[in-house]
Design an enzyme around this catalytic site. Structure first.
Site, mmCIF file in Angstrom:
data_model
loop_
_atom_site.group_PDB
_atom_site.id
_atom_site.type_symbol
_atom_site.label_atom_id
_atom_site.label_comp_id
_atom_site.label_asym_id
_atom_site.label_seq_id
_atom_site.Cartn_x
_atom_site.Cartn_y
_atom_site.Cartn_z
ATOM 1 N N LYS A 15 0.752 -1.246 -0.051
ATOM 2 C CA LYS A 15 0.139 -0.078 0.094
ATOM 3 C C LYS A 15 0.865 1.355 -0.239
ATOM 4 O O LYS A 15 0.748 2.130 -0.684
ATOM 5 C CB LYS A 15 -0.898 0.144 1.146
ATOM 6 C CG LYS A 15 -1.917 -0.899 1.594
ATOM 7 C CD LYS A 15 -2.731 -0.590 2.579
ATOM 8 C CE LYS A 15 -1.908 -0.376 4.095
ATOM 9 N NZ LYS A 15 -1.552 -1.715 4.718
ATOM 10 N N ARG A 90 -8.693 2.175 9.940
ATOM 11 C CA ARG A 90 -8.086 0.697 10.384
ATOM 12 C C ARG A 90 -9.059 0.085 11.184
ATOM 13 O O ARG A 90 -8.735 -1.116 11.419
ATOM 14 C CB ARG A 90 -6.784 1.372 11.201
ATOM 15 C CG ARG A 90 -5.825 0.027 11.182
ATOM 16 C CD ARG A 90 -4.751 0.246 10.165
ATOM 17 N NE ARG A 90 -3.312 -0.202 10.486
ATOM 18 C CZ ARG A 90 -2.212 0.381 10.067
ATOM 19 N NH1 ARG A 90 -2.284 1.307 9.221
ATOM 20 N NH2 ARG A 90 -0.932 -0.317 10.215
ATOM 21 N N ARG A 129 12.467 -5.295 4.683
ATOM 22 C CA ARG A 129 12.119 -3.869 4.380
ATOM 23 C C ARG A 129 13.065 -3.165 4.809
ATOM 24 O O ARG A 129 13.167 -3.403 6.290
ATOM 25 C CB ARG A 129 10.850 -3.706 4.549
ATOM 26 C CG ARG A 129 10.123 -1.918 4.313
ATOM 27 C CD ARG A 129 8.918 -2.006 4.285
ATOM 28 N NE ARG A 129 8.048 -2.031 5.532
ATOM 29 C CZ ARG A 129 6.800 -1.938 5.584
ATOM 30 N NH1 ARG A 129 6.065 -1.997 4.592
ATOM 31 N NH2 ARG A 129 6.058 -1.979 6.967
ATOM 32 N N ARG A 162 12.510 -0.603 10.487
ATOM 33 C CA ARG A 162 11.575 -0.085 11.340
ATOM 34 C C ARG A 162 11.273 -1.254 12.622
ATOM 35 O O ARG A 162 11.533 -2.234 12.334
ATOM 36 C CB ARG A 162 10.152 -0.099 10.675
ATOM 37 C CG ARG A 162 9.788 1.181 9.987
ATOM 38 C CD ARG A 162 8.662 1.084 9.039
ATOM 39 N NE ARG A 162 7.549 0.682 9.895
ATOM 40 C CZ ARG A 162 6.301 0.531 9.294
ATOM 41 N NH1 ARG A 162 5.972 1.011 8.036
ATOM 42 N NH2 ARG A 162 5.235 0.070 10.054
ATOM 43 N N ARG A 173 1.088 -7.834 14.080
ATOM 44 C CA ARG A 173 0.155 -6.729 12.877
ATOM 45 C C ARG A 173 -0.680 -7.526 12.441
ATOM 46 O O ARG A 173 -1.747 -7.047 11.940
ATOM 47 C CB ARG A 173 1.195 -5.983 12.356
ATOM 48 C CG ARG A 173 1.982 -4.916 13.323
ATOM 49 C CD ARG A 173 3.184 -4.287 12.630
ATOM 50 N NE ARG A 173 3.044 -3.525 11.331
ATOM 51 C CZ ARG A 173 3.939 -3.540 10.570
ATOM 52 N NH1 ARG A 173 5.419 -3.875 10.555
ATOM 53 N NH2 ARG A 173 3.754 -2.752 9.497
HETATM 54 P P1 AMP Z 1 1.877 1.358 9.181
HETATM 55 O O1 AMP Z 1 3.096 2.153 8.730
HETATM 56 O O2 AMP Z 1 0.583 2.025 8.326
HETATM 57 O O3 AMP Z 1 2.097 0.106 9.086
HETATM 58 O O4 AMP Z 1 1.582 1.808 10.554
HETATM 59 C C1 AMP Z 1 2.493 1.481 11.726
HETATM 60 C C2 AMP Z 1 1.852 1.456 13.318
HETATM 61 O O5 AMP Z 1 1.369 2.837 13.326
HETATM 62 C C3 AMP Z 1 0.605 0.360 13.191
HETATM 63 O O6 AMP Z 1 1.040 -0.896 13.510
HETATM 64 C C4 AMP Z 1 -0.323 1.089 14.436
HETATM 65 O O7 AMP Z 1 0.331 0.980 15.540
HETATM 66 C C5 AMP Z 1 -0.119 2.668 13.923
HETATM 67 N N1 AMP Z 1 -1.001 3.187 13.156
HETATM 68 C C6 AMP Z 1 -1.078 3.515 11.958
HETATM 69 N N2 AMP Z 1 -2.413 3.521 11.300
HETATM 70 C C7 AMP Z 1 -3.209 3.655 12.493
HETATM 71 C C8 AMP Z 1 -4.583 3.925 12.535
HETATM 72 N N3 AMP Z 1 -5.473 4.241 11.337
HETATM 73 N N4 AMP Z 1 -5.168 3.711 13.666
HETATM 74 C C9 AMP Z 1 -4.444 3.043 14.807
HETATM 75 N N5 AMP Z 1 -2.994 2.861 14.897
HETATM 76 C C10 AMP Z 1 -2.401 3.232 13.641
#
Ligand code: AMP
Ligand code: ZN
Length: 216
Positions: A15, A90, A129, A162, A173
């Site tokens: 994404k 989410r 990654r 990360r 996750r």
């Molecule tokens: P991502 O980079 O989108 O994988 O997000 C990394 C982390 O940020 C996730 O595992 C969550 O802990 C937090 N996070 C990102 N977007 C959201 C969201 N919409 N709601 C809650 N936590 C989020």
């Protein structure tokens, strides 16, 4: 042309990579709540430190915090010509909040792109990654390595992994995705907005499909 879009789908399906490419191609902002939390953490803001206690464990940051942050972002001027939401909403509560927020701005989502992949592929992808802390470029040690190992092609910065991209946290996750985010597929399907995109292909052919879907 469709210019207000949401990317859903499991973590690591691609994404973020697609959202970045489209953001540049279409000149509309890429709004990644994950990136926003990471930026807050980098700047050591109270929001960043709060988010860290969740992101490090692969858990969702509480809705109230996340929704407020998105509201502020969608009230900025640069989203008027369209936006790409990546990683938000989410869960169903966030999706309902977003509907209300967009309603108050008199906007609608044009399309929801569901980038799909399988768990074993996702785990390989995420654990390999590496990202550039300076420009945000995303690499993969096998599929998309930088020209010089561990160094960003764009600016020569050392790449980092990360903290939540380790195997254990990725598994968490994925289960959070299945329990909390997956219901959004039906939510947007019922609204007639959902389009599946097979994420297990070359980046460029995925982008080509998406541009066609958007009518670009
Ligand atoms: P991502 O980079 O989108 O994988 O997000 C990394 C982390 O940020 C996730 O595992 C969550 O802990 C937090 N996070 C990102 N977007 C959201 C969201 N919409 N709601 C809650 N936590 C989020
Ligand atoms: Zn870089």
């Amino acid at each position: 042309m469709k210019k207000r879009m949401i990317f859903v789908g499991p973590p690591g399906a691609g994404k973020g990579s697609q959202a970045k490419i489209l953001s540049e191609a279409l000149n509309i902002p890429h709004i990644s709540t994950g990136d926003m939390f990471r930026m807050h953490l980098k700047n050591q803001t109270p929001l960043g430190l709060l988010a860290k206690s969740y992101t490090d464990q692969g858990l969702l940051v509480p809705d109230s915090v996340t929704n407020d942050m998105v509201k502020e972002r969608l009230n900025q001027d640069d989203v008027k010509n369209g936006f790409i939401l990546d990683g938000y909403p989410r869960n169903p509560n966030q999706a309902e909040y977003l509907d209300q927020l967009l309603g108050s701005l008199e906007w609608q989502i044009d399309v929801v792109l569901n980038v799909t992949s399988e768990d074993d592929i996702i785990i390989k992808r995420i654990t390999g990654r590496r990202t550039c802390p300076v420009c945000g470029a995303i690499y993969h040690i096998d599929n998309h390595p930088p020209k010089v190992e561990g160094i960003c092609d764009n600016d020569g910065s050392p790449l980092v992994q990360r903290k939540d991209d380790t195997e254990e946290t990725v598994k968490r996750r994925l289960s959070v995705y299945n329990e909390e985010t997956f219901p959004l597929i039906a939510y947007y399907q019922n609204k007639g907005l959902l389009i599946d995109v097979d994420g297990n292909r070359e980046l460029s052919s995925i982008t080509k499909d998406i541009l066609e879907i958007l009518g670009a």
